[in-house]
Design an enzyme around this catalytic site. Structure first.
Site, short mmCIF file in Angstrom:
data_model
loop_
_atom_site.label_atom_id
_atom_site.label_comp_id
_atom_site.label_asym_id
_atom_site.label_seq_id
_atom_site.Cartn_x
_atom_site.Cartn_y
_atom_site.Cartn_z
N GLU A 1 -1.23 -1.37 -2.18
CA GLU A 1 0.18 -1.68 -2.66
C GLU A 1 0.34 -2.10 -3.94
O GLU A 1 -0.55 -2.88 -4.59
CB GLU A 1 0.98 -2.59 -1.68
CG GLU A 1 0.82 -2.18 -0.27
CD GLU A 1 1.58 -3.15 0.49
OE1 GLU A 1 2.92 -3.15 0.89
OE2 GLU A 1 1.17 -4.28 0.91
N GLU B 1 -2.23 -4.16 10.80
CA GLU B 1 -1.90 -3.32 9.46
C GLU B 1 -2.82 -3.94 8.63
O GLU B 1 -3.28 -4.90 8.24
CB GLU B 1 -0.58 -3.76 8.95
CG GLU B 1 -0.13 -2.99 7.73
CD GLU B 1 1.24 -3.40 7.19
OE1 GLU B 1 2.13 -3.63 8.34
OE2 GLU B 1 1.34 -3.23 6.03
#
Length: 417
Positions: free
Chosen positions: A172, A167
């Site tokens: 974020e 990932e």
């Protein structure tokens, strides 16, 4: 999207049924030389393999040839939202934006892991429609604000077998950190809260929710470099993993979502207002003519070269025999940068005078790092209105490159890619 992340089966069912086991690597788009010449520029070392500028009428759903909508909740992150289908929570605004909206509502009696859902939102991915292996991956977005908000722009490796398949979190944000975003990698032995990453904080207490910002990674074999608005803030290689497996030299697909609550951001509280929106101006993936970038050839057939392959700021950029090393692999980005070794081709001190040398420097979004590659094979710094030039028309190895008034001479002509 991590800390921690174990994707719920219902959220990936559509992706898995879309043929992830098949090869998903999209070939580079072919540039039209005539069109490039008409525009006066070309970026021969860069090809846009994915682009969405979200043009369309207000209220329309996203382009289904590029995106699929995931539905359901996420027990493993303890998120609070239910991801809805269609354009209920993800729609175009008619002004060239995608708006992902989180609402405090439950119009269809959705059921979540904790009981009746309290919020709705949306999550989109490109699985089965587009994936990339290496390139410049970016999104320009304005994020939401408020406790419990968790917007993300990220990628998953194919076929999905998290965390072993990998990932890459490009951006974020958790609402209790309005001035900071995070970039992280996750893989076998370094997943969830053990992910490896760093944060980037805006100066002067600015909040990311106040304006659009561009979040990007430059991804190459054994290297991922994160930036915000062109400012590089971390680079990761296999050397950072302490002997654990690097799983990022293969295809990944894109994901955009806005979560509400969860282990990392915590849940909304009385200070959180709804609705909240993640507004996306564009998403693009630009890749060079090869996974490793391309050579820039000039005088006497020699190459633009980073001296000694040194990544330190201020390293000279010079002319040298072409040798295929990473010091000579350049990517011309859609943002006007020319990059090698995770850094940018830079005019020393932002100078504009004839003879100002060029160097390698952290990408910072300044005009000193903006270049235009013309159809006439010039590489021009628009701020100075001058050309990339081999000093003294000298073809010897190690001759320094500089900017100089454009003359049309052979020492200012370059073949990119």
């Amino acid at each position: 999207m991590a800390r921690p992340l174990l994707l719920r089966r219902c959220l990936l069912a559509a992706a898995l049924s879309a043929g992830l086991a098949a090869s998903l690597v999209a070939g580079p788009a072919q540039a039209d030389p005539e069109a490039a010449g008409a525009a006066g520029t070309t970026t021969a070392a860069a090809a846009v393999t994915f682009s969405d500028t979200f043009d369309g009428p207000a209220g329309a759903a996203v382009d289904s040839s590029k995106w699929q909508i995931e539905t359901g909740d996420n027990v493993n992150n303890h998120e609070r939202q239910y991801y809805t289908s269609g354009n209920k929570n993800a729609a175009l605004d008619g002004q060239g934006h995608l708006v992902i909206t989180a609402r405090r509502e439950n119009p269809a009696n959705y059921q979540c892991w904790y009981g009746t859902c309290q919020y709705t939102s949306a999550r989109l991915n490109t699985s089965g429609k587009f994936s990339a292996q290496y390139g410049h991956v970016e999104a320009r977005m304005k994020i939401p604000r408020g406790q419990g908000m968790w917007p993300a722009f990220w990628m998953l490796g194919t076929p999905v077998n998290w965390p072993d398949s990998g990932e890459i979190d490009i951006m974020e944000n958790v609402g209790f950190e309005p001035s900071t975003v995070h970039g992280t990698i996750h893989g076998p032995g370094y997943s969830g809260s053990g992910g490896i990453g760093a944060g980037y904080t805006l100066p002067g207490g600015q909040a990311f929710a106040d304006a659009f910002h561009t979040f990007a990674v430059d991804w190459a074999p054994d290297s991922i470099t994160w930036s915000v608005d062109g400012n590089v803030y971390q680079r990761r290689t296999p050397a950072d993993l302490g002997g654990r497996q690097w799983v990022f030299n293969k295809p990944f697909f894109l994901i955009l979502n806005l979560a509400v609550g969860g282990y990392w951001p915590g849940d909304p509280d009385g200070s959180t207002t709804f609705p909240q929106t993640l507004v996306v101006d564009h998403v693009s993936v630009t890749t060079s003519d090869s996974a490793n970038g391309g050579a820039i050839r000039g005088l006497a057939g020699k190459c633009v070269d980073v001296a000694a392959a040194n990544t330190a700021n201020g390293t000279p950029v010079q002319l040298y025999d072409c040798n295929g090393t990473a010091a000579q692999r350049w990517t011309v980005g859609s943002d006007g940068t020319i990059r090698a070794l995770g850094k940018c081709l830079d005019v020393n001190g932002g100078g504009t005078a004839d003879g100002t040398v060029v160097q390698l420097w952290d990408c910072n979004g300044t005009a000193a790092q903006r270049w235009v590659v013309t159809a006439a094979h010039d590489i021009v710094n628009p701020q100075a209105d001058k050309c990339l030039d081999v000093a003294g028309n000298n073809s010897a190895n190690g001759t320094r490159l500089q900017i100089w008034t454009c003359t049309g001479g052979a020492n200012q002509k370059w073949t990119v890619g």
